[in-house]
Design a protein around this motif. Structure first.
Motif, PDB file in Angstrom:
ATOM      1  N   ARG A   1      -7.198  -0.062  16.285  1.00  0.00           N
ATOM      2  CA  ARG A   1      -8.010   1.392  16.073  1.00  0.00           C
ATOM      3  C   ARG A   1      -9.315   1.193  15.902  1.00  0.00           C
ATOM      4  O   ARG A   1     -10.077   0.505  15.023  1.00  0.00           O
ATOM      5  CB  ARG A   1      -7.528   1.982  14.633  1.00  0.00           C
TER       6      ARG A   1
ATOM      7  N   HIS B   1      -0.861   9.348   1.987  1.00  0.00           N
ATOM      8  CA  HIS B   1      -2.040   9.584   1.260  1.00  0.00           C
ATOM      9  C   HIS B   1      -2.802  10.668   1.878  1.00  0.00           C
ATOM     10  O   HIS B   1      -3.389  11.475   1.098  1.00  0.00           O
ATOM     11  CB  HIS B   1      -2.847   8.455   1.066  1.00  0.00           C
TER      12      HIS B   1
ATOM     13  N   SER C   1       2.410   2.453  10.401  1.00  0.00           N
ATOM     14  CA  SER C   1       2.582   3.075  11.854  1.00  0.00           C
ATOM     15  C   SER C   1       2.854   2.118  12.754  1.00  0.00           C
ATOM     16  O   SER C   1       3.481   2.350  13.929  1.00  0.00           O
ATOM     17  CB  SER C   1       1.490   4.171  12.334  1.00  0.00           C
TER      18      SER C   1
ATOM     19  N   ALA D   1      -9.494   4.097   3.990  1.00  0.00           N
ATOM     20  CA  ALA D   1      -8.440   2.922   3.547  1.00  0.00           C
ATOM     21  C   ALA D   1      -8.983   2.701   1.954  1.00  0.00           C
ATOM     22  O   ALA D   1      -7.917   2.310   1.401  1.00  0.00           O
ATOM     23  CB  ALA D   1      -8.520   1.745   4.347  1.00  0.00           C
ATOM     24  N   GLU D   2     -10.168   2.780   1.662  1.00  0.00           N
ATOM     25  CA  GLU D   2     -10.667   2.307   0.413  1.00  0.00           C
ATOM     26  C   GLU D   2      -9.808   3.030  -0.700  1.00  0.00           C
ATOM     27  O   GLU D   2      -9.595   2.637  -1.769  1.00  0.00           O
ATOM     28  CB  GLU D   2     -12.218   2.597   0.337  1.00  0.00           C
ATOM     29  N   HIS D   3      -9.690   4.206  -0.414  1.00  0.00           N
ATOM     30  CA  HIS D   3      -8.707   5.377  -1.354  1.00  0.00           C
ATOM     31  C   HIS D   3      -7.317   5.093  -1.434  1.00  0.00           C
ATOM     32  O   HIS D   3      -6.573   5.972  -2.284  1.00  0.00           O
ATOM     33  CB  HIS D   3      -9.325   6.631  -1.180  1.00  0.00           C
ATOM     34  N   LEU D   4      -6.698   4.208  -0.687  1.00  0.00           N
ATOM     35  CA  LEU D   4      -5.178   3.888  -0.577  1.00  0.00           C
ATOM     36  C   LEU D   4      -4.712   3.031  -1.748  1.00  0.00           C
ATOM     37  O   LEU D   4      -3.716   2.530  -1.916  1.00  0.00           O
ATOM     38  CB  LEU D   4      -4.816   3.293   0.818  1.00  0.00           C
ATOM     39  N   LYS D   5      -5.849   2.415  -2.468  1.00  0.00           N
ATOM     40  CA  LYS D   5      -5.421   1.358  -3.450  1.00  0.00           C
ATOM     41  C   LYS D   5      -5.264   1.934  -4.750  1.00  0.00           C
ATOM     42  O   LYS D   5      -5.716   1.770  -5.661  1.00  0.00           O
ATOM     43  CB  LYS D   5      -6.862   0.555  -3.661  1.00  0.00           C
ATOM     44  N   THR D   6      -4.424   2.879  -4.565  1.00  0.00           N
ATOM     45  CA  THR D   6      -3.739   3.656  -5.872  1.00  0.00           C
ATOM     46  C   THR D   6      -2.407   3.457  -5.894  1.00  0.00           C
ATOM     47  O   THR D   6      -1.598   3.263  -4.934  1.00  0.00           O
ATOM     48  CB  THR D   6      -4.151   5.022  -5.373  1.00  0.00           C
ATOM     49  N   ILE D   7      -1.889   3.711  -7.160  1.00  0.00           N
ATOM     50  CA  ILE D   7      -0.164   3.380  -7.303  1.00  0.00           C
ATOM     51  C   ILE D   7       0.030   4.955  -7.460  1.00  0.00           C
ATOM     52  O   ILE D   7       1.419   5.095  -7.977  1.00  0.00           O
ATOM     53  CB  ILE D   7       0.087   2.416  -8.026  1.00  0.00           C
TER      54      ILE D   7
ATOM     55  N   GLN E   1      -2.709  -3.224  -7.302  1.00  0.00           N
ATOM     56  CA  GLN E   1      -1.507  -2.744  -6.415  1.00  0.00           C
ATOM     57  C   GLN E   1      -0.523  -3.898  -5.976  1.00  0.00           C
ATOM     58  O   GLN E   1       0.668  -3.832  -5.929  1.00  0.00           O
ATOM     59  CB  GLN E   1      -2.214  -2.329  -4.894  1.00  0.00           C
TER      60      GLN E   1
ATOM     61  N   VAL F   1       0.715  -1.131  -0.145  1.00  0.00           N
ATOM     62  CA  VAL F   1      -0.005  -0.036   0.112  1.00  0.00           C
ATOM     63  C   VAL F   1       0.809   1.286  -0.032  1.00  0.00           C
ATOM     64  O   VAL F   1       0.436   2.176  -0.654  1.00  0.00           O
ATOM     65  CB  VAL F   1      -0.783   0.205   1.291  1.00  0.00           C
TER      66      VAL F   1
ATOM     67  N   ALA G   1     -10.661  -1.292   6.462  1.00  0.00           N
ATOM     68  CA  ALA G   1     -11.595  -1.300   5.382  1.00  0.00           C
ATOM     69  C   ALA G   1     -10.879  -1.326   3.876  1.00  0.00           C
ATOM     70  O   ALA G   1     -11.180  -0.489   3.219  1.00  0.00           O
ATOM     71  CB  ALA G   1     -12.597  -0.639   5.487  1.00  0.00           C
ATOM     72  N   MET G   2      -9.793  -2.197   3.711  1.00  0.00           N
ATOM     73  CA  MET G   2      -9.087  -2.010   2.516  1.00  0.00           C
ATOM     74  C   MET G   2      -9.472  -3.436   1.704  1.00  0.00           C
ATOM     75  O   MET G   2      -9.248  -3.325   0.291  1.00  0.00           O
ATOM     76  CB  MET G   2      -7.749  -1.831   2.837  1.00  0.00           C
TER      77      MET G   2
ATOM     78  N   ARG H   1      -0.085   6.623   6.620  1.00  0.00           N
ATOM     79  CA  ARG H   1      -0.311   7.000   5.011  1.00  0.00           C
ATOM     80  C   ARG H   1       0.033   8.411   4.653  1.00  0.00           C
ATOM     81  O   ARG H   1      -0.750   9.365   5.052  1.00  0.00           O
ATOM     82  CB  ARG H   1      -1.782   6.488   4.779  1.00  0.00           C
TER      83      ARG H   1
ATOM     84  N   ARG I   1      -8.717  -2.983  -8.147  1.00  0.00           N
ATOM     85  CA  ARG I   1      -7.501  -1.965  -7.794  1.00  0.00           C
ATOM     86  C   ARG I   1      -6.485  -2.527  -6.692  1.00  0.00           C
ATOM     87  O   ARG I   1      -5.421  -2.319  -6.596  1.00  0.00           O
ATOM     88  CB  ARG I   1      -8.328  -0.628  -7.178  1.00  0.00           C
TER      89      ARG I   1
ATOM     90  N   SER J   1      -2.727   6.116  11.223  1.00  0.00           N
ATOM     91  CA  SER J   1      -1.868   5.664  10.251  1.00  0.00           C
ATOM     92  C   SER J   1      -0.629   6.373   9.480  1.00  0.00           C
ATOM     93  O   SER J   1      -0.948   7.521   9.492  1.00  0.00           O
ATOM     94  CB  SER J   1      -2.705   4.873   9.255  1.00  0.00           C
TER      95      SER J   1
ATOM     96  N   ASP K   1      -7.343   8.087   8.883  1.00  0.00           N
ATOM     97  CA  ASP K   1      -8.364   7.450   8.359  1.00  0.00           C
ATOM     98  C   ASP K   1      -9.499   8.415   7.930  1.00  0.00           C
ATOM     99  O   ASP K   1     -10.022   8.467   6.971  1.00  0.00           O
ATOM    100  CB  ASP K   1      -8.932   6.529   9.289  1.00  0.00           C
TER     101      ASP K   1
ATOM    102  N   PRO L   1       4.261   1.685  -3.746  1.00  0.00           N
ATOM    103  CA  PRO L   1       4.095   1.687  -5.296  1.00  0.00           C
ATOM    104  C   PRO L   1       4.693   3.267  -5.633  1.00  0.00           C
ATOM    105  O   PRO L   1       5.657   3.516  -6.365  1.00  0.00           O
ATOM    106  CB  PRO L   1       2.719   1.815  -5.471  1.00  0.00           C
ATOM    107  N   GLN L   2       4.317   4.397  -5.057  1.00  0.00           N
ATOM    108  CA  GLN L   2       4.753   5.678  -5.262  1.00  0.00           C
ATOM    109  C   GLN L   2       6.229   5.978  -5.119  1.00  0.00           C
ATOM    110  O   GLN L   2       6.953   6.885  -5.448  1.00  0.00           O
ATOM    111  CB  GLN L   2       3.867   6.980  -4.414  1.00  0.00           C
TER     112      GLN L   2
END
Ligand code: SF4
Lengths: 475, 187
Positions: free
Chosen positions: A438, B79, A136, B27-33, A89, A36, A420-421, B77, A85, B75, B22, A39-40
Motif C-alpha cells: 500500500r 477502527h 485485509s 495506523a498509529e491510532h490502532l494501538k487501542t484496546i 496491545q 490489533v 506506521a504502527m 480495520r 500502547r 485495510s 488509513d 482486543p475489542q
C-alpha cells in the motif's frame, strides 16, 4: 451436475443455511488472530459471557506492533516493548489467548512472523478451506486454494463465538495471464499490472481466480504475492486452483494432515478446480509479454507504470475525478509530470511485508545486491523476513551476510515498515522504495512517500539510490 | 448495534474517491484496546488541509458524509467505522464502497448508501448549503430542494439496522444447524 467455478465449489461446501434473501451462514474452517483487530472482539465475548467456540480452529500471533529489533537480551530473556500502547496491545492478546485457550505463537518463538506468512508455512492454511483474519491481506491464503478473506472486528467476534459468518455470495472474475514472464519480471509486477488495469475498485464484489500458464508456472511463494494483493483491486479474495506444487509445499508442514489423512486430503484437493464450461461473471486477460518491471507513482496501488515510464500528467486522465486525485497524489508525492521514473531518488528501502518477505523474495533481492553496496544517499535500508523460519533459512543460505555487507539492516520478523504502527517508519516527505502493498497517504508514516515495487527492484534502488530498471543492473 | 431509521442534518461534502481506511484513521491510532474515542483522530491527513470540510463550522456534528467512489478501501480495520461513529456520522453516501468497509459500517449501525455519481454530485452541491434527509423506511435521500434519490439496502441489513439487532444473537439460533454441519463434515 452443472459446471462450477472453484469459488462456487468451496462456497457450496461451506453453506450451513441459506436465508430467503440469499444471505448464507458459512462455516469458517480457519481463523487467524493478531493483536490489533482482536482486543475489542475478545472484550465483546467477555461482556456477553460467550466462549470461543473452536479454539482448535484458531491460531493467534502478534505481528503488526512488535518491533523488529532484538526481542531477547544476550541471556535469552524477553525484552520489553518500548511503546507502552503497543506493549499494552500485546499484553491484551496474551491475556486473551490464555483466558480463551486459543493456540498462540509466542512473540519470541522461531515460528513467529506475519500472520499471512505463518498460516501457509505452518500448514494451517489448506486447500478448499475457508480462512479468515481481521486483516485485509488474508486474500494471500488463496494462493493455496483456500477461500480466504479479511474481516472486521465485529466479524472476528462473530467467528470466535460461532465459527461462522453471515455472507452473500460474491461474483466471480477470471484473471487469465498466459505466457512466460520476461527477464527480471516478477509476481509483484504481474499483480501491480493487473491492479493498474482493473483499478483499485475494479474487483469490488468479486472473487478473482487467477488462471493461465503464467500462474501455473509460478511457485507457491509467487502465488502468495499475487493473491495477497487481490484486495488492492477491491477483491476480497483471490484464488489459485491447488496443484502438485501446492501439495508439495504443504506436505509435512507442522499442521498439515499426516499419513492416511494426507492421502485422502490430496485426493479431495484434486477436485478443487473450475470445471470445463463453468462461467465467470467477468474476465480480464493479459499476455505475460506485456508485463514489465513496474513501480507506483501515486497514492493508490492503481497508480502504476512500467519503470521505463514517466510521471503522468494529471490532465492526461479522461475522468475528471481521476484528474483531481492525480493532482493531489503528485502533490503529496512531490513529483512533477514528465519526470522519468528512473530519475526519482529514494532515501529508504524496505524489503518485507506479507507481500514480499518469503525466502524466494529474499533470494531475488540478494541476487541483485550480491557483491554491491547500497548507495551513500540511502538513509535506511531494511530487510525484514516474514517469519522466524524464513529468517533462519535465509541465514543458512548466507543471505543475511549479503545484505548486511551491502549496508542493509537485517531484522526480526514482523509487519515493520509496511504500516506506521511500530518503530519502523519513513520520515515525513522522505521517499521509500518498498516491497509492501500500500502506497496510501501516510501508510508508512505521516507524510511518507511510498513507491511499491518488487524485491529485485527494491534491491536495485538501494544500489543506485533511485528508482531503477533492475534489468539494466543485472543484465 | 445502534438502531437507525431516519437521519436529518448537515452532510460533510467530502466528495473524494478512494478514501482509504488509513486516511479515515491512521495506523498509529490502532494501538487501542477499546472502541471509543477515535473520532478526534479521524481524517487527520485531510484535516491538515486549510479549509477542509471537517473543520468547517457549517458541518460540525453532521450525521452524514458524502464521498466519491471506493470509500473505505484498504485495510479491514473496523477502527474506521468506530471513528466515524465517534464523530457522530450515521450514514455515508458514495457511488461505491469497499466490501469490508460496508460490512464494518453495517455492524456499527452506520448506513452505507450507494447512489450513482450524478446523484452524488447533486447532493454534494446541495449539502454545501442545506441539510439532507436519509430515510431507511422509504430508502430515500431527499433535500429541501425536492430532490429525491432511491437507494437499495438488502432486506436483512435493513431489518437489522432499523431494529438494532445483534447478529451473534441471531446466529446462536442456528446452533443446531452448525452442530449438524460439524458432525457431517467431521470438523
Ligand atoms: S505486512 Fe503489512 S499488509 Fe501485511 S499484515 Fe502486516 S501490516 Fe498488513
Amino acid at each position: 451436475m452443472t459446471a462450477r467455478t472453484l469459488y462456487e465449489k468451496i462456497w457450496d461446501a461451506h453453506v450451513i443455511e441459506q436465508r430467503e434473501d440469499g444471505t448464507c451462514l458459512i462455516y469458517i474452517d480457519r481463523h487467524l488472530v493478531h493483536e490489533v483487530t482482536s482486543p475489542q472482539a475478545f472484550e465483546g465475548l467477555r461482556l456477553a459471557t460467550r466462549k470461543v467456540r473452536r479454539p482448535d480452529l484458531t491460531l493467534a500471533v502478534a505481528d503488526h506492533n512488535v518491533p523488529t529489533t532484538a526481542r531477547v537480551d544476550s541471556r535469552g530473556a524477553r525484552l520489553a516493548i518500548g511503546d507502552p500502547r503497543s506493549a499494552e496491545q500485546l499484553a491484551a492478546l496474551e491475556a486473551n489467548v490464555a483466558e480463551f485457550k486459543v493456540p498462540y505463537i509466542e512473540a519470541t518463538a522461531a515460528e513467529q512472523g506475519i500472520v499471512h506468512v505463518v498460516g501457509p508455512e505452518q500448514g494451517f492454511t489448506l486447500p478448499g478451506t475457508t480462512v479468515v483474519c481481521g486483516d485485509s491481506h488474508t486474500a494471500a491464503h488463496g494462493a493455496l486454494g483456500a477461500l480466504a478473506f479479511g474481516i472486521g472486528t465485529s466479524e472476528v467476534e462473530h467467528v470466535l463465538a460461532t465459527q461462522t459468518l453471515l455472507l452473500r455470495p460474491s461474483k466471480t472474475m477470471e484473471v487469465r495471464v498466459e505466457g512466460r514472464l520476461g527477464f527480471a519480471v516478477s509476481a509483484k509486477d504481474v499483480i501491480l499490472s493487473i491492479i493498474g488495469r482493473l483499478g483499485a475498485a475494479g474487483g469490488t464484489g468479486f472473487v478473482i481466480e487467477y488462471r493461465g500458464s503464467t500462474f501455473r508456472d509460478m511457485s507457491i511463494e509467487a502465488r502468495l504475492t499475487v493473491a495477497n494483493m487481490s484486495i488492492e483491486a477491491g477483491a476480497r479474495s483471490g484464488l489459485f486452483a491447488p496443484d502438485e506444487k501446492t501439495f508439495a509445499y504443504l506436505k509435512d508442514r507442522p499442521m498439515s494432515p499426516k499419513g492416511d489423512a494426507w492421502l485422502e486430503s490430496v485426493e479431495r484437493w484434486r477436485t478443487l478446480h473450475t470445471d470445463d464450461g463453468a462461467s465467470f461473471d467477468s474476465s480480464l486477460r493479459l499476455d505475460a509479454s506485456e508485463i514489465a518491471p513496474s513501480v507506483t507513482w501515486g497514492t493508490s496501488p492503481e497508480d502504476v507504470l512500467p519503470i521505463t515510464g514517466t510521471v503522468p500528467d494529471p490532465e492526461s486522465f479522461v475522468d475528471s475525478s481521476k484528474q483531481a486525485a492525480a493532482r493531489k497524489a503528485l502533490d503529496y508525492m512531490g513529483l512533477t509530470p514528465g519526470t522519468s521514473l528512473q530519475d526519482v531518488t529514494v532515501e529508504h528501502i524496505f524489503i518485507g511485508s506479507c507481500t514480499n518477505s518469503r525466502i524466494e523474495d529474499l533470494r531475488q533481492a540478494a541476487d541483485v545486491v550480491r557483491g554491491r553496496k547500497i548507495n551513500s544517499a540511502i538513509k535506511q535500508a531494511l530487510v525484514v523476513p516474514g517469519s522466524g523460519l524464513v529468517k533462519r533459512q535465509a541465514e543458512a543460505e548466507g543471505l543475511d551476510r549479503i545484505f548486511t555487507e551491502a549496508g542493509f539492516e537485517w531484522r526480526e520478523p514482523g509487519c515493520s515498515m509496511c504500516l506506521a504502527m511500530n518503530p519502523d517508519k519513513v520520515p515525513p516527505q522522505e521517499r521509500c522504495a518498498s516491497t509492501s502493498n500500500r502506497n496510501f497517504v501516510g501508510r508508512q508514516g505521516p507524510g511518507a512517500r511510498t513507491h511499491l515495487l518488487s524485491p529485485a527492484m527494491a534491491a536495485a534502488a538501494a544500489v543506485t539510490g533511485r528508482l531503477t530498471d533492475v534489468r539494466e543492473l543485472v543484465k | 448495534m445502534k438502531s437507525v431509521r431516519l437521519l436529518h442534518g448537515p452532510a460533510y461534502p467530502l466528495g473524494r474517491k478512494n478514501i482509504d481506511t488509513d486516511v479515515i484513521i491512521g495506523a498509529e491510532h490502532l494501538k487501542t484496546i477499546t472502541r471509543a474515542g477515535l473520532g478526534r483522530h479521524a481524517f487527520e491527513t485531510i484535516r491538515r488541509e486549510p479549509g477542509n470540510v471537517f473543520d468547517d463550522p457549517r458541518f460540525q456534528g453532521a450525521p452524514i458524509l458524502i464521498a466519491g467512489d471506493n470509500f473505505g478501501c484498504g485495510s479491514s480495520r473496523e477502527h474506521a467505522a468506530w471513528a466515524l461513529d465517534d464523530l457522530g456520522i450515521r450514514a455515508v453516501i458514495a457511488p461505491s464502497f469497499s466490501d469490508i468497509f460496508s460490512g464494518n459500517a453495517f455492524k456499527n449501525g452506520i448506513v452505507a448508501v450507494v447512489l450513482d455519481q450524478p446523484a452524488v454530485d447533486r447532493l454534494l452541491e446541495v449539502a454545501a448549503e442545506l441539510p439532507l434527509t436519509v430515510d431507511l423506511e422509504t430508502m430515500t435521500v431527499t433535500t429541501p430542494l425536492q430532490d429525491r434519490f432511491h437507494f437499495h439496502l438488502d432486506p436483512f441489513r435493513r431489518e437489522c439496522l432499523m431494529g438494532g439487532l445483534d447478529e451473534i444473537g441471531l446466529t446462536t439460533a442456528s446452533e443446531p444447524a452448525i452442530r449438524a454441519y460439524e458432525a457431517r463434515t467431521g470438523i
